[in-house]
Design a protein around this motif. Structure first.
Motif, mmCIF file in Angstrom:
data_model
loop_
_atom_site.group_PDB
_atom_site.id
_atom_site.type_symbol
_atom_site.label_atom_id
_atom_site.label_comp_id
_atom_site.label_asym_id
_atom_site.label_seq_id
_atom_site.Cartn_x
_atom_site.Cartn_y
_atom_site.Cartn_z
ATOM 1 N N LYS A 336 0.819 -1.212 0.000
ATOM 2 C CA LYS A 336 0.000 0.000 0.000
ATOM 3 C C LYS A 336 0.853 1.264 0.000
ATOM 4 C CE LYS A 336 -4.346 -1.709 1.939
ATOM 5 N NZ LYS A 336 -5.214 -1.144 0.878
ATOM 6 N N LEU A 337 1.983 1.241 0.699
ATOM 7 C CA LEU A 337 2.881 2.395 0.669
ATOM 8 C C LEU A 337 3.383 2.639 -0.748
ATOM 9 C CD1 LEU A 337 4.921 1.845 3.956
ATOM 10 C CD2 LEU A 337 3.392 3.764 3.478
ATOM 11 N N ASN A 338 3.775 1.568 -1.439
ATOM 12 C CA ASN A 338 4.221 1.715 -2.828
ATOM 13 C C ASN A 338 3.104 2.272 -3.701
ATOM 14 O OD1 ASN A 338 6.896 0.818 -2.558
ATOM 15 N ND2 ASN A 338 6.328 -1.332 -2.826
ATOM 16 N N GLU A 339 1.895 1.766 -3.503
ATOM 17 C CA GLU A 339 0.757 2.230 -4.306
ATOM 18 C C GLU A 339 0.461 3.708 -4.075
ATOM 19 O OE1 GLU A 339 -2.327 -0.401 -3.088
ATOM 20 O OE2 GLU A 339 -1.697 -2.056 -4.416
ATOM 21 N N LYS A 340 0.719 4.189 -2.871
ATOM 22 C CA LYS A 340 0.463 5.590 -2.544
ATOM 23 C C LYS A 340 1.633 6.498 -2.920
ATOM 24 C CE LYS A 340 -2.654 4.535 1.332
ATOM 25 N NZ LYS A 340 -3.864 5.176 0.761
ATOM 26 N N GLY A 341 2.678 5.922 -3.517
ATOM 27 C CA GLY A 341 3.811 6.721 -3.983
ATOM 28 C C GLY A 341 4.958 6.836 -2.996
ATOM 29 N N PHE A 342 4.918 6.051 -1.943
ATOM 30 C CA PHE A 342 6.009 6.055 -0.965
ATOM 31 C C PHE A 342 6.853 4.795 -1.199
ATOM 32 C CE2 PHE A 342 2.384 8.284 0.858
ATOM 33 C CZ PHE A 342 2.954 9.496 1.204
ATOM 34 N N ASP A 343 7.851 4.919 -2.035
ATOM 35 C CA ASP A 343 8.610 3.764 -2.522
ATOM 36 C C ASP A 343 9.399 3.111 -1.388
ATOM 37 O OD1 ASP A 343 9.946 1.894 -3.984
ATOM 38 O OD2 ASP A 343 11.296 3.300 -4.978
ATOM 39 N N VAL A 344 9.051 1.856 -1.097
ATOM 40 C CA VAL A 344 9.776 1.109 -0.058
ATOM 41 C C VAL A 344 10.430 -0.145 -0.632
ATOM 42 C CG1 VAL A 344 8.265 1.983 1.757
ATOM 43 C CG2 VAL A 344 7.716 -0.202 0.641
ATOM 44 N N GLY A 345 10.429 -0.265 -1.952
ATOM 45 C CA GLY A 345 11.027 -1.436 -2.578
ATOM 46 C C GLY A 345 10.074 -2.614 -2.602
ATOM 47 N N LYS A 346 10.594 -3.773 -2.934
ATOM 48 C CA LYS A 346 9.777 -4.981 -3.056
ATOM 49 C C LYS A 346 9.251 -5.410 -1.688
ATOM 50 C CE LYS A 346 9.897 -9.801 -4.617
ATOM 51 N NZ LYS A 346 10.743 -10.869 -5.205
ATOM 52 N N PRO A 347 7.939 -5.588 -1.546
ATOM 53 C CA PRO A 347 7.377 -6.030 -0.266
ATOM 54 C C PRO A 347 7.938 -7.384 0.152
ATOM 55 C CG PRO A 347 5.653 -5.173 -1.694
ATOM 56 C CD PRO A 347 6.887 -5.289 -2.543
ATOM 57 N N ASP A 348 8.493 -7.435 1.365
ATOM 58 C CA ASP A 348 9.087 -8.680 1.853
ATOM 59 C C ASP A 348 8.680 -9.018 3.288
ATOM 60 O OD1 ASP A 348 10.455 -6.748 3.249
ATOM 61 O OD2 ASP A 348 12.446 -7.276 2.487
ATOM 62 N N GLY A 349 7.855 -8.165 3.889
ATOM 63 C CA GLY A 349 7.425 -8.441 5.249
ATOM 64 C C GLY A 349 8.445 -8.113 6.309
ATOM 65 N N VAL A 350 9.517 -7.442 5.910
ATOM 66 C CA VAL A 350 10.560 -7.035 6.852
ATOM 67 C C VAL A 350 10.617 -5.509 6.874
ATOM 68 C CG1 VAL A 350 13.012 -7.119 7.425
ATOM 69 C CG2 VAL A 350 11.891 -9.123 6.425
ATOM 70 N N LEU A 351 10.451 -4.929 8.032
ATOM 71 C CA LEU A 351 10.396 -3.472 8.128
ATOM 72 C C LEU A 351 11.818 -2.926 8.288
ATOM 73 C CD1 LEU A 351 7.876 -1.600 8.076
ATOM 74 C CD2 LEU A 351 8.241 -1.263 10.512
ATOM 75 N N GLY A 352 12.525 -2.811 7.168
ATOM 76 C CA GLY A 352 13.880 -2.295 7.174
ATOM 77 C C GLY A 352 13.913 -0.783 7.078
ATOM 78 N N ALA A 353 15.112 -0.255 6.851
ATOM 79 C CA ALA A 353 15.302 1.197 6.844
ATOM 80 C C ALA A 353 14.453 1.884 5.772
ATOM 81 C CB ALA A 353 16.778 1.522 6.646
#
Length: 385
Positions: A336-353
């Motif tokens: 959802k963050l990626n869809e809203k334009g907040f690029d967090v990379g490939k979703p992997d279920g790990v809350l990294g930097a």
């Protein structure tokens, strides 16, 4: 495909035997004797459980409270204080030589093996060989296996005595073979660095390891701090290091409310449980702890356990009790963050930097406290149950 050319579904004894042939040649090329090779690779066994553990992904992402409360316990504090007194002379010598205060060595020892009470029971050679014959990290574990064989040969260890974790970590301080080879110290003068049976060797090796990783003499790991009510969370995480004087100017104080001392040191702010939990400044030695184990939770636990062993009080702000978050739920958050334009990379279920930075940006955009923590309020705002 497996490293030896066999698919996962059809992996059999013949494939493992073929892999052993390749590993034996690598051992020969590394200068290991035929006798050692036959005593080890000639008798090695494939351990299915090792592969299961290596490939197992946790279903849930553990919260700080659940992690911290299981590691910084009253028993570990009291046992650390007892052992600090017992090994006082050795620990002072190590502090003088390597610059690492005694309480930190006690904290590492406590977290790694409960002060040596549980060092692992899996045969290291079998574990490393099994992992070397699996494609996921074959190159890395082949190197670790060769180092383990060299250690056996150099110190004449019995194969049956070389036991440890499923991944091959060994002894009181859980060194991988490469770390063992580089940093282990024969402190008791018996001709071998024995991290299983010699406490002096194990603690000396840990001090040497930390020194080589860059431990700053006469500096703390960090400390719990108190943020001002109007802190805007602009600076958060190890990417946003600031001099202590700058943190003081931003209104950050010691956890007891006193002013920060401001020597010429850099620090980063960590909020492992979000803005409602404890806050920490991590100094240079915090980064050194993370070179031992790449976990902010681990580094905070080591630092605070060391403080407690040295007489400090418990945290001023107790970690709030959050339920562990499923990896699937975190993947959905990232999507959802990626869809809203907040690029967090490939979703992997790990809350990294990257995910925390994207989450912060989203929180700021909708008027939530921008602490980069996936709170219930944040999930609700994003429509995630």
């Amino acid at each position: 495909m497996f490293a030896c050319g066999v698919s996962t579904a059809t992996y059999a004894n013949e494939a493992f035997d073929s892999c052993i042939v390749t590993l034996k040649q690598k051992a020969v090329d590394a200068g290991i004797s035929t006798k050692t090779i036959e005593q080890t690779l000639g008798q090695v066994k494939y351990v299915t459980r090792v592969i299961e553990l290596d490939k197992k992904q946790p279903e849930f992402s553990q919260t700080f409270n659940n992690y911290f409360s299981k590691r910084v316990t009253d028993w570990r504090v009291q046992e650390g204080r007892r052992l600090l007194k017992k090994h006082h002379q050795l620990l002072l010598q190590l502090q003088q030589t390597y610059g690492v205060p005694p309480q930190y060595l006690m904290a590492f020892w406590g977290l790694e093996t409960n002060f040596g009470s549980y060092k692992g029971k899996m045969p290291v050679i079998d574990s490393l060989t099994t992992l070397a014959c699996d494609p996921r990290r074959s190159t890395y574990f082949t190197g670790e296996l060769i180092q383990a064989l060299k250690l056996k040969e150099a110190y004449k260890f019995e194969t049956s005595d070389m036991v440890g974790s499923w991944a091959g970590a060994m002894g009181h301080t859980q060194f991988m073979p490469s770390a063992y080879a580089k940093y282990a110290i024969d402190a008791d003068g018996d001709g071998k660095a024995d991290l299983w049976n010699s406490t002096a060797d194990a603690l000396s090796s840990a001090a040497n390891f930390l020194h080589q990783l860059g431990w700053a003499r006469n500096e703390r790991w960090g400390r719990e701090v108190k943020l001002p009510d109007d802190y805007d969370y602009q600076f958060l995480g190890r990417k946003d290091k600031r001099p202590l004087v700058k943190w003081a100017e931003l209104g950050v104080r010691k956890a007891d409310g006193n002013s920060l001392t401001t020597p010429d040191m850099q620090a980063a702010l960590y909020l492992p449980a979000g803005h409602t939990g404890p806050a920490f400044l991590g100094y240079n030695n915090f980064d050194v702890i993370m070179r031992w184990n790449r976990s902010e939770f681990y580094a905070i636990a080591v630092g605070h356990l060391a403080d407690r062993i040295n007489g400090a009080t418990p945290l001023y702000v107790a970690p709030p009790k959050h339920d562990n978050i499923s990896r699937d739920k975190l993947k959905l958050l990232q999507t959802k963050l990626n869809e809203k334009g907040f690029d967090v990379g490939k979703p992997d279920g790990v809350l990294g930097a990257n995910s925390r930075a994207g989450l912060q940006a989203y929180q700021r955009s909708v008027g939530l406290t921008a602490d980069g923590f996936p709170s219930d309020e944040t999930f609700s705002r994003m429509g995630i149950d």
